[in-house]
Design a protein around this motif. Structure first.
Motif, short mmCIF file in Angstrom:
data_model
loop_
_atom_site.label_atom_id
_atom_site.label_comp_id
_atom_site.label_asym_id
_atom_site.label_seq_id
_atom_site.Cartn_x
_atom_site.Cartn_y
_atom_site.Cartn_z
N UNK A 126 39.42 39.05 51.89
CA UNK A 126 39.44 40.37 51.30
C UNK A 126 39.00 40.30 49.84
N UNK A 127 38.55 41.42 49.32
CA UNK A 127 38.02 41.47 47.96
C UNK A 127 39.07 41.02 46.93
N UNK A 128 40.31 41.38 47.13
CA UNK A 128 41.36 40.98 46.18
C UNK A 128 41.46 39.46 46.07
N UNK A 129 41.36 38.79 47.20
CA UNK A 129 41.43 37.33 47.19
C UNK A 129 40.17 36.74 46.55
N UNK A 130 39.02 37.34 46.82
CA UNK A 130 37.79 36.92 46.17
C UNK A 130 37.93 37.03 44.64
N UNK A 131 38.48 38.14 44.17
CA UNK A 131 38.72 38.31 42.73
C UNK A 131 39.63 37.23 42.17
N UNK A 132 40.64 36.87 42.94
CA UNK A 132 41.56 35.82 42.50
C UNK A 132 40.85 34.47 42.37
N UNK A 175 36.32 44.70 51.89
CA UNK A 175 37.31 45.37 51.04
C UNK A 175 38.72 45.12 51.55
N UNK A 176 38.96 45.44 52.82
CA UNK A 176 40.25 45.23 53.47
C UNK A 176 40.00 44.80 54.91
N UNK A 177 40.98 44.11 55.49
CA UNK A 177 40.84 43.62 56.85
C UNK A 177 42.06 44.04 57.66
#
Length: 203
Positions: A126-132, A175-177
């Motif tokens: 997910x994008x949030x994890x990519x950002x992390x 974005x979300x899964x």
């Protein structure tokens, strides 16, 4: 050679380049650039950057050599993801490769923020994890598509997800899964080819 001038073994026209690339069984990557304007290995912009650095070194009378190295290059030609038959924003990390370009299935596991597809060794994040992983703040995959990080930064992200440096497993950012409902179709038309790039070595 003494003047460190570039030498090529064809005249430089479109037809000669196309013929040479066909004989080499590799894509003519000099003829196209991604819509994101990302600088890819051995692309025209990459070569221009190298020769601009070379001119700066010569201006400052700094001695250097141009050394060549072989490597496995990659170009993503076309790719998309469909969730429940609807195309959704998706971002494919470098060296994502499918042998038959297309597959469909579902996500069977999620371990440490990595979603494992049941076919073709595909991984989703997910994008949030990519950002992390990247220490970035993208708000959407669409923003990532048109304003990506450097190619080198993307390889760093890949190395944090896939422990094998030579992995060609597709890694896709969404974005979300939704693991409970979703069925996915993945199309990935990419090419791998042997290439040579030049590096500046300062003496």
């Amino acid at each position: 050679k003494d003047a460190k001038l570039y030498h090529q073994n064809y005249c430089g026209c479109l037809y000669a380049l196309t013929k040479q690339r066909e004989e080499q069984e590799r894509v003519a990557s000099e003829l196209f650039s991604p819509i994101s304007n990302q600088i890819l290995p051995s692309c025209i912009e990459d070569k221009i950057s190298l020769y601009e650095k070379r001119m700066e070194l010569e201006k400052n009378k700094i001695d250097y050599r141009i050394k060549r190295e072989k490597f496995l290059n990659y170009r993503l030609l076309r790719a998309f993801v469909k969730e429940n038959k609807k195309t959704i924003p998706s971002y494919f990390l470098p060296y994502s490769f499918l042998k038959r370009s297309f597959t469909k299935g579902r996500i069977e596991d999620c371990i440490d923020n990595i979603f494992y597809f049941n076919r073709e060794e595909i991984k989703f994040i997910e994008l949030d994890f990519f950002n992390t992983l990247l220490d970035s703040n993208y708000e959407s995959v669409k923003e990532l598509i048109f304003n990506p990080p450097s190619f080198e930064k993307e390889l760093e992200v890949r190395s944090k997800i896939d422990i094998y440096p030579y992995s060609l497993s597709p890694i896709i950012v969404l974005d979300k899964i939704d693991v409970t409902q979703s069925k996915y179709e993945i199309f990935c038309d990419s090419t791998l080819y042997r290439d040579v790039r030049e590096n500046l070595v300062i003496l």
